[in-house]
Design an enzyme around this catalytic site. Structure first.
Site, PDB file in Angstrom:
ATOM      1  N   SER A 180       3.929   2.210   8.507  1.00 48.63           N
ATOM      2  CA  SER A 180       3.855   1.020   7.397  1.00 48.63           C
ATOM      3  C   SER A 180       5.126   1.001   6.825  1.00 48.63           C
ATOM      4  O   SER A 180       5.675   1.858   6.346  1.00 48.63           O
ATOM      5  CB  SER A 180       2.783   1.694   6.420  1.00 48.63           C
ATOM      6  OG  SER A 180       1.537   1.549   6.972  1.00 48.63           O
ATOM      7  N   HIS A 239       0.877  -1.152   0.102  1.00 48.21           N
ATOM      8  CA  HIS A 239       0.131   0.001  -0.066  1.00 48.21           C
ATOM      9  C   HIS A 239       0.962   1.047  -0.068  1.00 48.21           C
ATOM     10  O   HIS A 239       0.336   2.049  -0.329  1.00 48.21           O
ATOM     11  CB  HIS A 239      -1.043   0.011   1.220  1.00 48.21           C
ATOM     12  CG  HIS A 239      -0.649   0.263   2.342  1.00 48.21           C
ATOM     13  ND1 HIS A 239      -0.230  -0.576   3.497  1.00 48.21           N
ATOM     14  CD2 HIS A 239      -0.335   1.593   3.191  1.00 48.21           C
ATOM     15  CE1 HIS A 239       0.213   0.207   4.529  1.00 48.21           C
ATOM     16  NE2 HIS A 239      -0.027   1.037   4.496  1.00 48.21           N
ATOM     17  N   ASP A 267       1.448  -7.615   2.397  1.00 48.90           N
ATOM     18  CA  ASP A 267       1.280  -6.304   2.041  1.00 48.90           C
ATOM     19  C   ASP A 267       2.789  -5.847   1.877  1.00 48.90           C
ATOM     20  O   ASP A 267       3.264  -5.250   2.780  1.00 48.90           O
ATOM     21  CB  ASP A 267       0.572  -5.404   3.242  1.00 48.90           C
ATOM     22  CG  ASP A 267       0.424  -3.846   2.822  1.00 48.90           C
ATOM     23  OD1 ASP A 267       0.998  -3.653   1.813  1.00 48.90           O
ATOM     24  OD2 ASP A 267      -0.489  -3.479   3.457  1.00 48.90           O
TER      25      ASP A 267
HETATM   26  N1  ARG Z   1      -4.809   0.377   7.754  1.00 49.57           N
HETATM   27  C1  ARG Z   1      -3.270   0.658   7.143  1.00 49.57           C
HETATM   28  C2  ARG Z   1      -2.675   1.880   7.534  1.00 49.57           C
HETATM   29  O1  ARG Z   1      -3.497   2.844   7.683  1.00 49.57           O
HETATM   30  C3  ARG Z   1      -3.782   0.014   5.584  1.00 49.57           C
HETATM   31  C4  ARG Z   1      -4.146   1.028   4.695  1.00 49.57           C
HETATM   32  C5  ARG Z   1      -4.391   0.718   3.182  1.00 49.57           C
HETATM   33  N2  ARG Z   1      -5.321  -0.138   2.863  1.00 49.57           N
HETATM   34  C6  ARG Z   1      -6.780   0.234   2.479  1.00 49.57           C
HETATM   35  N3  ARG Z   1      -7.675  -0.758   2.436  1.00 49.57           N
HETATM   36  N4  ARG Z   1      -6.866   1.536   2.525  1.00 49.57           N
HETATM   37  O2  ARG Z   1      -2.511   2.814   6.652  1.00 49.57           O
HETATM   38  N1  GLU Z   2      -1.153   1.377   7.689  1.00 46.73           N
HETATM   39  C1  GLU Z   2      -0.441   2.308   8.360  1.00 46.73           C
HETATM   40  C2  GLU Z   2       0.472   3.233   7.586  1.00 46.73           C
HETATM   41  O1  GLU Z   2       0.244   3.475   6.614  1.00 46.73           O
HETATM   42  C3  GLU Z   2       0.049   1.820   9.637  1.00 46.73           C
HETATM   43  C4  GLU Z   2      -0.954   1.178  10.586  1.00 46.73           C
HETATM   44  C5  GLU Z   2      -1.114   2.217  11.695  1.00 46.73           C
HETATM   45  O2  GLU Z   2      -1.583   3.576  11.664  1.00 46.73           O
HETATM   46  O3  GLU Z   2      -0.609   1.839  12.788  1.00 46.73           O
HETATM   47  O4  GLU Z   2       1.470   3.934   8.231  1.00 46.73           O
END
Ligand code: ARG
Ligand code: GLU
Length: 674
Positions: A611, A84, A206
Site C-alpha cells: 500500500s 489509509h 487513496d
Molecule cells: N484493502 C486495502 C488493504 O489491505 C485497503 C484497506 C483500507 N480500507 C478499508 N476499508 N479497511 O489494506
Molecule cells: N491495502 C493493502 C495494504 O495495506 C494492499 C493491498 C494488498 O494486500 O495487496 O498494504
C-alpha cells in the site's frame, strides 16, 4: 495414463507461470530479471533501480509507519502514500474543530505542515547478504549492532529468505520528524470504504501527502522547529502522460507476507480450515457491531475504525478462498509434490517430514488463530490489563483507560463476549482449567459471559479505579485466559509454515526445489523488505462473459455519488468541478469522452505492505500509487496467476487533479516539477 497427462499439463501450467509477471524481487539482485523486464518495456538498468555507488530509485522509496510504503517526489522530501496509510496520523491530528479526516487538510506553506508524533519512515541505505557471517558464528545481534553504529539514525535488521537458506542485512536511515502536508477529505481518500474495498472497478483517491524533515546536516533528527525539509539522494519524476492497456509497469515497495512455496497441506489448512473459520467468526462480530452502528451515529463513529479493520481481512480471506478454488491450487500442489517425489526419491523424506510436522502443529496453530479471533477481541479485558501494567504510573493508567472508553460501548462488547466465548469453547482444544470451571459454574459459556458483564463494575470510565479493576470479575476472566495465552504463544508466527518445527523442513525443501525445478523463477517470499515487481496494465475476465476494463474515470465517481450514503457522499467542490468540466491540465479523452482518469489495474505481484508503493513506467517515472488488489486475486499470496491477479493503483493524474482542483494546493504540483 490420464493421471500422468494431468500431471504433465499441470507442470506445464506451472512452468508457464515462471516466465509470467510473478515474483517480488530483491532490488540488489534485480540484474537477473532485467533481460525479461526489457523485453516487456523497461528502459533503465539494474543500477538505476538499486546501487550503492550512486543515487538510485531505491533512495526515493520509504517504509512508511512500519507497514506501508511511500515515495519521495521532490528534492524537498515531499512524500506520497495512501490515505489509509496516513489515516492514523491524520486522525491523531484531527479534533472536532479541525476535522481533517472529514474535511481534508492542505498546508499552504512549510510553516503550516503538521508534525505527526510517533510517525516514522525508513529509507534503505543498503542491503547485503550475511549468510556466511552467520555461518561463521556472528550473531544477528552482533551484525545489527555493527551496522547501526555506522551512521546517524541507522536502524538495521537481519531477515531470512527462502525459509532460512540465506540471510540479508538491511540498513535503513530512520526519520522521525515527518509532517502532514495534505490529505483529501475521507469522501475522496476513502471513497467507497468497506463496500468497494478489494473491488474493481474502483474510484478511491487513496492518497495523502507528507514531508520528511532532517537537521541542518540533512540527517535524521527528533522533531525540532529548526529542522528543514530533507534533501533526498533521489526523488521520483512524475509522468502525466498516462497509461494504456499493455504498458509496462513496475512497483517498488515493502510487501509484507506471501507463502509461495507452501505444500498442499498448508493450502488445505488455509482454504478449508483457517480462512472459513475466521470468516465465520468475523461475520458474527461485524453483524453485532454493524447492528449497533445502525442505531446511532455516535456508535457508528466509535466503531468505524474497528469495523474497517475487521472487515478488511474478512473480505480478503473470502476472495482468497474463491481464488484458490478457482485456480485449483490444492490439486496443482499435490501434483507438483508427486512430481518432486518421483524425480527426487532420495529427498521424498523431506515431504514426509513436512507432512508429519503439519500433523504435529496444526492443532496448536488453529487454537492460536481461534484465540486471536475470539477471546483476544473481547475489549473490556484491556481495562484490567492496563490496571495491571506495572510499567505505567497511575496517571498514565488513568489516561489509557479514558482513551479506551472513548470508543467503547458496553453492550456491544457484552454481545461480542457472549458470542466469542461460546465460539472459543465450542471450537478450541486449548481450554484452561480455570476457564473450564468458570464456564461450568455458570452452566455454559454464554451463561458465564452474561454473568461477567452483569457483575463487572468496569462499565464506564467513572467507576474505574486500579484497585477495583484488579479485584473485578473481569480480572478473574483475564487470569483464566493466561494459561491459554501462554500455550498459544508457542505458535505465534507469521504463518503456520513459519513455526520453527515446520520451517526447518522448508529449508531443505525449497533448496531441493531450486536444484530440481530449473524452469521456475524463485523469489524469496515477501517479508516486509524492499522488493521490485513488474508487469503490465491489463483488464481481465472477472467472470464468464464479464470483462473488466483496466481504467476508471471520474464518470464512475459521479455515478456512485450519493449524499444519502456516507461512503459515497463526495465533497461539493468535486461535484462543482465535474459540472463545469473544469479539468484543466488533467482532462483527457478516454473511452470516447472528455474525463479525468481515476484508477487503473496491472499485473504487478503485490501484497499487504505494498500500500502506497510507487507504480512506475518503463522509464522509472511515477504513474500511480498502489493501494489494493482485486477480489479473487488475494490468493496471489499463495499462488499468483496473471490471468486473474491485479493490483489496484490510483492514477497519479487523479492525485494531482485532487491536489489542485479540490485542495487548491497548486504549490505542491509546482514543487513536484510538473
Ligand atoms: N484493502 C486495502 C488493504 O489491505 C485497503 C484497506 C483500507 N480500507 C478499508 N476499508 N479497511 O489494506
Ligand atoms: N491495502 C493493502 C495494504 O495495506 C494492499 C493491498 C494488498 O494486500 O495487496 O498494504
Amino acid at each position: 495414463m490420464k493421471r500422468k497427462l494431468l500431471i504433465l499439463a499441470l507442470l506445464l501450467a506451472t512452468s508457464f507461470s515462471a516466465i509470467a509477471d510473478k515474483g517480488m524481487w530483491l532490488p540488489s539482485l534485480i540484474s537477473s530479471r532485467v533481460k525479461d523486464m526489457k523485453s516487456k518495456g523497461f528502459k533503465l538498468s539494474a543500477e538505476d533501480i538499486y546501487s550503492i555507488n550512486k543515487a538510485s530509485l531505491k533512495d526515493a522509496v520509504v517504509l512508511f509507519d512500519g507497514g506501508c510504503t511511500g515515495e519521495i517526489v521532490s528534492e524537498k522530501g515531499l512524500l506520497l502514500t495512501n490515505h489509509h496509510c496516513g489515516y492514523d496520523a491524520i486522525q491523531a491530528l484531527s479534533t472536532v474543530e479541525h476535522d481533517y479526516l472529514t474535511n481534508g487538510f492542505w498546508a499552504m506553506s512549510h510553516a503550516e505542515e503538521l508534525y505527526c508524533p510517533g510517525l516514522k519512515v525508513h529509507i534503505l541505505v543498503r542491503m547485503e547478504e550475511v549468510t556466511d557471517r552467520l555461518a561463521a558464528g556472528e550473531t544477528k545481534q552482533d551484525i545489527i549492532r555493527k551496522a547501526e553504529a555506522e551512521g546517524v539514525g541507522f536502524r538495521a535488521s537481519v531477515e531470512s529468505m527462502y525459509y532460512g537458506n540465506i540471510a540479508y542485512l538491511f540498513i535503513y536511515r530512520e526519520f522521525s520528524d515527518v509532517r502532514l502536508v495534505g490529505t483529501p477529505p475521507s469522501a475522496i481518500g476513502k471513497f467507497g470504504a468497506d463496500n468497494d474495498n478489494w473491488i474493481w472497478p474502483r474510484h478511491t483517491g487513496d492518497f495523502s501527502v507528507f514531508r520528511i524533515y532532517a537537521n541542518a546536516d540533512n540527517e535524521p533528527a527528533a522533531y525540532s522547529a529548526e529542522n528543514r525539509p530533507y534533501t533526498p539522494a533521489r526523488h521520483f519524476e512524475i509522468s502525466v502522460d498516462g497509461v494504456k492497456e499493455g504498458d509496462f509497469t513496475m512497483i517498488y515497495g515493502f510487501p509484507g507476507n506471501t507463502q509461495e512455496y507452501i505444500t498442499s497441506d498448508a493450502v488445505k489448512y488455509v482454504a478449508e480450515c483457517s480462512d472459513p473459520t475466521k470468516i465465520a467468526l468475523r461475520t458474527q462480530r461485524l453483524d453485532i457491531i454493524g447492528a449497533a452502528q445502525a442505531t446511532s451515529p455516535k456508535i457508528r463513529l466509535q466503531y468505524a475504525a474497528k469495523h474497517a479493520n475487521i472487515a478488511n481481512a474478512w473480505k480478503k480471506w473470502q476472495g482468497e478462498v474463491l481464488g484458490i478454488n478457482r485456480l485449483g491450487t490444492y490439486d496443482k500442489k499435490v501434483a507438483y509434490e508427486e512430481a518432486f517425489r518421483r524425480a527426487n526419491p532420495d529427498k521424498a523424506y523431506i515431504l514426509d517430514s513436512l507432512e508429519a510436522a503439519y500433523d504435529r502443529n496444526i492443532e496448536g496453530y488453529f487454537n492460536y488463530e481461534l484465540y486471536n479471533e475470539t477471546l483476544r477481541g473481547i475489549e473490556l479485558q484491556q481495562v484490567v490489563r492496563i490496571a495491571a501494567n506495572s510499567k505505567l504510573t497511575d496517571e498514565q493508567k488513568q489516561a489509557a483507560v479514558e482513551n479506551f472508553y472513548k470508543d467503547f460501548v458496553m453492550d456491544v462488547d457484552r454481545q461480542l463476549a457472549v458470542a466469542m466465548l461460546k465460539e472459543y469453547c465450542d471450537k478450541a482444544t486449548f481450554i484452561s482449567d480455570e476457564l473450564k470451571s468458570l464456564v461450568e459454574k455458570h452452566g455454559s459459556a454464554e451463561g458465564y459471559a452474561e454473568w461477567l458483564y452483569d457483575s463487572t463494575t468496569l462499565g464506564s470510565v467513572e467507576s474505574f479505579s486500579v484497585e477495583g479493576a484488579l479485584n473485578d470479575p473481569m480480572a478473574e476472566f483475564v487470569a483464566a485466559l493466561a494459561p491459554i495465552q501462554e500455550r498459544v504463544a508457542a505458535y505465534t508466527y507469521r504463518n503456520l509454515s513459519n513455526i520453527p518445527d515446520i520451517e526447518r523442513w522448508y529449508r531443505p525443501y525449497v533448496k531441493a526445489l531450486m536444484e530440481w525445478d530449473k524452469r521456475r523463477a524463485f523469489f524469496p517470499d515477501a517479508n516486509l523488505t524492499l522488493r521490485v515487481a513488474y508487469g503490465k496494465v491489463a483488464g481481465y475476465e472477472y467472470a464468464d462473459g464479464e470483462y473488466h476494463l483496466p481504467q476508471t474515470t471520474i464518470e464512475g465517481i459521479m455515478q456512485k455519488d450519493n449524499p444519502e450514503i456516507y461512503d459515497y457522499n463526495i465533497p461539493q467542490s468535486l461535484r462543482d468541478v465535474y459540472a463545469r468540466k473544469d479539468y484543466g491540465r488533467w482532462g483527457v479523452n478516454m473511452y470516447g469522452k472528455y474525463t479525468v482518469p481515476v484508477c487503473f489495474i496491472a499485473t504487478n505481484h503485490t501484497t499487504g505492505g505494498n500500500s502506497g508503493s510507487p507504480v512506475l513506467n518503463g522509464k522509472g517515472e511515477l504513474i500511480g500509487i498502489n493501494f489494493d488488489r482485486t477480489w479473487l486475486s488475494t490468493m496471489s499470496d499463495i499462488e499468483f496467476d496473471e490471468t486473474l491477479c491485479r493490483n489496484i493503483i490510483c492514477d497519479i493524474r487523479y492525485v494531482l487533479f485532487v491536489i489542485e482542483k479540490v485542495g487548491g494546493a497548486g504549490w505542491l504540483i509546482d514543487e513536484m516539477g510538473i
